[in-house]
Motif scaffolding. Structure first.
Motif, mmCIF file in Angstrom:
data_model
loop_
_atom_site.group_PDB
_atom_site.id
_atom_site.type_symbol
_atom_site.label_atom_id
_atom_site.label_comp_id
_atom_site.label_asym_id
_atom_site.label_seq_id
_atom_site.Cartn_x
_atom_site.Cartn_y
_atom_site.Cartn_z
ATOM 1 N N GLU A 98 -7.838 4.551 -0.278
ATOM 2 C CA GLU A 98 -8.780 3.488 -0.621
ATOM 3 C C GLU A 98 -8.057 2.402 -1.401
ATOM 4 O O GLU A 98 -7.202 2.701 -2.239
ATOM 5 C CB GLU A 98 -9.906 4.076 -1.500
ATOM 6 C CG GLU A 98 -11.040 3.100 -1.744
ATOM 7 C CD GLU A 98 -11.922 3.496 -2.941
ATOM 8 O OE1 GLU A 98 -12.060 4.687 -3.226
ATOM 9 O OE2 GLU A 98 -12.430 2.564 -3.584
ATOM 10 N N TYR A 99 -8.373 1.151 -1.090
ATOM 11 C CA TYR A 99 -7.875 0.060 -1.932
ATOM 12 C C TYR A 99 -8.981 -0.977 -2.033
ATOM 13 O O TYR A 99 -9.263 -1.701 -1.088
ATOM 14 C CB TYR A 99 -6.594 -0.575 -1.359
ATOM 15 C CG TYR A 99 -5.914 -1.442 -2.382
ATOM 16 C CD1 TYR A 99 -4.878 -0.948 -3.168
ATOM 17 C CD2 TYR A 99 -6.352 -2.741 -2.623
ATOM 18 C CE1 TYR A 99 -4.283 -1.734 -4.144
ATOM 19 C CE2 TYR A 99 -5.764 -3.526 -3.596
ATOM 20 C CZ TYR A 99 -4.724 -3.013 -4.348
ATOM 21 O OH TYR A 99 -4.149 -3.781 -5.329
ATOM 22 N N ILE A 122 0.840 -1.202 0.000
ATOM 23 C CA ILE A 122 0.000 0.000 0.000
ATOM 24 C C ILE A 122 0.878 1.256 0.000
ATOM 25 O O ILE A 122 0.620 2.228 -0.711
ATOM 26 C CB ILE A 122 -0.911 -0.020 1.267
ATOM 27 C CG1 ILE A 122 -2.010 -1.050 1.107
ATOM 28 C CG2 ILE A 122 -1.506 1.326 1.598
ATOM 29 C CD1 ILE A 122 -2.968 -0.730 -0.009
ATOM 30 N N ASP A 123 1.937 1.196 0.787
ATOM 31 C CA ASP A 123 2.872 2.310 0.876
ATOM 32 C C ASP A 123 3.571 2.528 -0.474
ATOM 33 O O ASP A 123 3.667 3.641 -0.986
ATOM 34 C CB ASP A 123 3.880 1.954 1.987
ATOM 35 C CG ASP A 123 4.779 3.097 2.309
ATOM 36 O OD1 ASP A 123 4.246 4.208 2.470
ATOM 37 O OD2 ASP A 123 6.014 2.902 2.373
ATOM 38 N N ASP A 162 -15.604 -8.790 -11.593
ATOM 39 C CA ASP A 162 -14.374 -9.358 -12.131
ATOM 40 C C ASP A 162 -13.290 -9.192 -11.080
ATOM 41 O O ASP A 162 -13.599 -8.900 -9.929
ATOM 42 C CB ASP A 162 -14.002 -8.621 -13.431
ATOM 43 C CG ASP A 162 -13.262 -9.523 -14.396
ATOM 44 O OD1 ASP A 162 -12.559 -10.415 -13.927
ATOM 45 O OD2 ASP A 162 -13.377 -9.334 -15.620
ATOM 46 N N LEU A 163 -12.036 -9.320 -11.486
ATOM 47 C CA LEU A 163 -10.961 -9.205 -10.503
ATOM 48 C C LEU A 163 -10.194 -7.908 -10.711
ATOM 49 O O LEU A 163 -8.981 -7.908 -10.878
ATOM 50 C CB LEU A 163 -10.026 -10.419 -10.621
ATOM 51 C CG LEU A 163 -10.632 -11.766 -10.214
ATOM 52 C CD1 LEU A 163 -9.731 -12.925 -10.622
ATOM 53 C CD2 LEU A 163 -10.861 -11.813 -8.699
ATOM 54 N N TYR A 164 -10.905 -6.805 -10.706
ATOM 55 C CA TYR A 164 -10.278 -5.489 -10.887
ATOM 56 C C TYR A 164 -10.079 -4.790 -9.554
ATOM 57 O O TYR A 164 -10.983 -4.788 -8.720
ATOM 58 C CB TYR A 164 -11.144 -4.617 -11.794
ATOM 59 C CG TYR A 164 -10.681 -4.672 -13.220
ATOM 60 C CD1 TYR A 164 -10.873 -5.823 -13.976
ATOM 61 C CD2 TYR A 164 -10.024 -3.599 -13.793
ATOM 62 C CE1 TYR A 164 -10.410 -5.905 -15.270
ATOM 63 C CE2 TYR A 164 -9.565 -3.670 -15.094
ATOM 64 C CZ TYR A 164 -9.754 -4.813 -15.832
ATOM 65 O OH TYR A 164 -9.295 -4.891 -17.110
ATOM 66 N N TYR A 165 -8.903 -4.192 -9.361
ATOM 67 C CA TYR A 165 -8.685 -3.405 -8.140
ATOM 68 C C TYR A 165 -8.767 -1.922 -8.475
ATOM 69 O O TYR A 165 -8.639 -1.523 -9.638
ATOM 70 C CB TYR A 165 -7.330 -3.724 -7.504
ATOM 71 C CG TYR A 165 -6.149 -3.205 -8.290
ATOM 72 C CD1 TYR A 165 -5.556 -3.978 -9.279
ATOM 73 C CD2 TYR A 165 -5.649 -1.918 -8.061
ATOM 74 C CE1 TYR A 165 -4.493 -3.496 -10.007
ATOM 75 C CE2 TYR A 165 -4.575 -1.432 -8.797
ATOM 76 C CZ TYR A 165 -4.006 -2.215 -9.763
ATOM 77 O OH TYR A 165 -2.949 -1.736 -10.499
ATOM 78 N N LYS A 166 -8.999 -1.126 -7.449
ATOM 79 C CA LYS A 166 -8.900 0.325 -7.604
ATOM 80 C C LYS A 166 -8.156 0.862 -6.385
ATOM 81 O O LYS A 166 -8.580 0.654 -5.246
ATOM 82 C CB LYS A 166 -10.280 0.962 -7.695
ATOM 83 C CG LYS A 166 -10.208 2.450 -7.957
ATOM 84 C CD LYS A 166 -11.584 3.067 -8.023
ATOM 85 C CE LYS A 166 -11.455 4.569 -8.163
ATOM 86 N NZ LYS A 166 -12.732 5.237 -7.959
ATOM 87 N N ALA A 167 -7.016 1.514 -6.637
ATOM 88 C CA ALA A 167 -6.232 2.123 -5.564
ATOM 89 C C ALA A 167 -6.347 3.636 -5.734
ATOM 90 O O ALA A 167 -6.158 4.143 -6.832
ATOM 91 C CB ALA A 167 -4.775 1.699 -5.689
#
Ligand SMILES: Cc1cc2nc3c(=O)[nH]c(=O)nc-3n(C[C@H](O)[C@H](O)[C@H](O)COP(=O)(O)OP(=O)(O)OC[C@H]3O[C@@H](n4cnc5c(N)ncnc54)[C@H](O)[C@@H]3O)c2cc1C
Length: 384
Positions: A207-208, A194-195, A219-224
């Motif tokens: 946010e993660y 995260i850092d 689906d398997l999408y991330y948003k950081a």
């Protein structure tokens, strides 16, 4: 108590110990393990006797199996799969109850917390693919149960078993929803990642979301995101997420998890219904579909109570397990797990480049980039 690397870190022993002589401490990989203060220990045997790894808790057999989705699509959008957890949680809150589950704190550390109001429920929604800290939580659950309130506890199979082991008594006001689990990476690895991501995006992440539906639906999408920027991509194209999906970074006990099968510690088990397009194409939804196992009478009662807000069709374990291997067996331990955490305390950029490096062949890249909803449209056309 000698559980060693078989310890799943559920935390039951710490909260059970009548002498408070067990504390959980991080090992070099960043996983919590119990440490016993020998000066205070009286060898009463409670910790080993009730540990859900070395002893057995009651588990459901031959569950009723459903594909399901909560009818409020906006709410489901913020859930991992079909939003069945939120539906169960709302039902408990409406009865004046309390919901326990995993949330991020302000520093994106995953911890189990209690939620009392609908406005706070969003904190429990969506999967955090890291081990959640359960220290002290079973004691809080017990206090609420003994006050007579309805309680929903949600967590991984080992956490559900940990709670049962801790309570060692059947409470009619307790509902346990466990989730099908692939395995959990260490909180230290996630914190460092995260850092690292924050630095790449020019400021501390706020946010993660491992399962953001904004870009491609279910689906398997991330948003950081931080205050200025956000980044979203397919999980397989991200170093941390790829290592998670390919089983490289799990706690050692996850590879021999005794809860990774259809005999569940929870009253209701929740998962993604991967493969719904093939098994029940008419029920596919690009917003997400949950797999639900109803494992006990308590689970059946809760399932009936939410039935007005849920669309569901019957299914079967054999169908659901085709694309959900952790319903049958634990994840396989790759040989690279031996040294995957080596160097985590050094230069983290270098660690990501070396230990978390991954290769994706261009064919897979194109295949994985096609959204599930698009594939579904093509499938429909082909069937015509
Ligand atoms: C580490 C992990 C691995 C998983 N592996 C699989 C898998 O292999 N196959 C599969 O089908 N599903 C898996 N899931 C479950 C799946 O991602 C969804 O949680 C499930 O589909 C329920 O979705 P939902 O829409 O009903 O609720 P959601 O909105 O997903 O509700 C989230 C629930 O999950 C709990 N939760 C979130 N993060 C954690 C955590 N770190 N530890 C404990 N509890 C947590 C919350 O307390 C809440 O109850 C996994 C989840 C986690 C956290």
């Amino acid at each position: 108590m000698k559980v060693g690397k078989d310890c799943c870190g559920c935390g039951a022993c710490e909260q059970l110990c009548p002498k408070n002589c067990i504390t959980f401490k991080y090992d070099s990989e960043g996983f919590l393990y119990p440490q016993v203060n020998a000066d205070l220990c009286t060898d009463c045997g409670l910790c080993a006797g009730r540990c859900p790894i070395t002893s057995d808790v009651k588990r459901g057999k031959n569950p009723e199996v459903y594909a399901a989705k909560y009818t409020d699509r906006d709410t489901v959008f913020n859930s991992t799969s079909g939003g069945i957890f939120i539906s169960l949680a709302l039902n408990v809150l409406e009865k004046g109850g309390v919901v326990f589950g995993c949330a991020y704190d302000d520093n994106l550390v995953a911890k189990h917390i209690a939620v009392e109001s609908k406005d706070e429920l969003y904190r429990l929604q969506s999967s955090k693919y890291v081990q959640s800290d359960t220290r002290g939580i079973y004691t809080k659950v017990k206090k609420e149960l003994e006050s007579g309130r309805e309680v929903l506890f949600s967590g991984t199979g080992c956490q559900a078993a940990g709670l049962k082991a801790f309570l060692n008594k059947d409470y009619p006001n307790l509902l346990i929803a466990d989730i099908v689990c692939h395995g959990v990476p260490s909180p230290k690895l996630f914190a460092k990642y995260i850092d690292f991501m924050g630095k790449k995006l020019g400021g501390k992440l706020t946010e993660y979301n491992f399962r953001s539906k904004e870009k491609r639906g279910w689906d398997l999408y991330y948003k950081a995101s931080n205050d200025k920027k956000s980044k979203s991509d397919y999980g397989f194209f991200d170093a941390y997420y790829n290592a998670f999906l390919t089983c490289k970074t799990y706690r050692e006990s996850c590879y021999s998890c005794k809860f990774a099968n259809s005999e569940r510690a929870g009253d209701i088990t929740l998962a993604d219904y991967w493969g719904i397009q093939k098994m029940h194409p008419e029920f596919f939804d690009s917003n997400g579909v949950s797999l639900v196992l109803v494992n006990s009478e308590r689970g059946r009662k809760a399932w009936e109570e939410i039935s007005g807000n849920v669309k569901a069709i019957p299914s079967a374990i054999e169908k659901a397990a085709v694309q959900n291997s952790n319903l049958i067996a634990p994840s396989k331990r790759p040989s690279c797990r031996d040294s995957i955490y080596d160097g985590i305390d050094g230069d983290f950029d270098l660690y990501v480049k070396t230990k978390l490096k991954f290769k994706i062949n261009p064919k897979t890249k194109i295949k994985k980039m096609i959204p599930v909803s698009f594939k579904q449209k093509i499938l429909k056309l082909v069937r015509k």
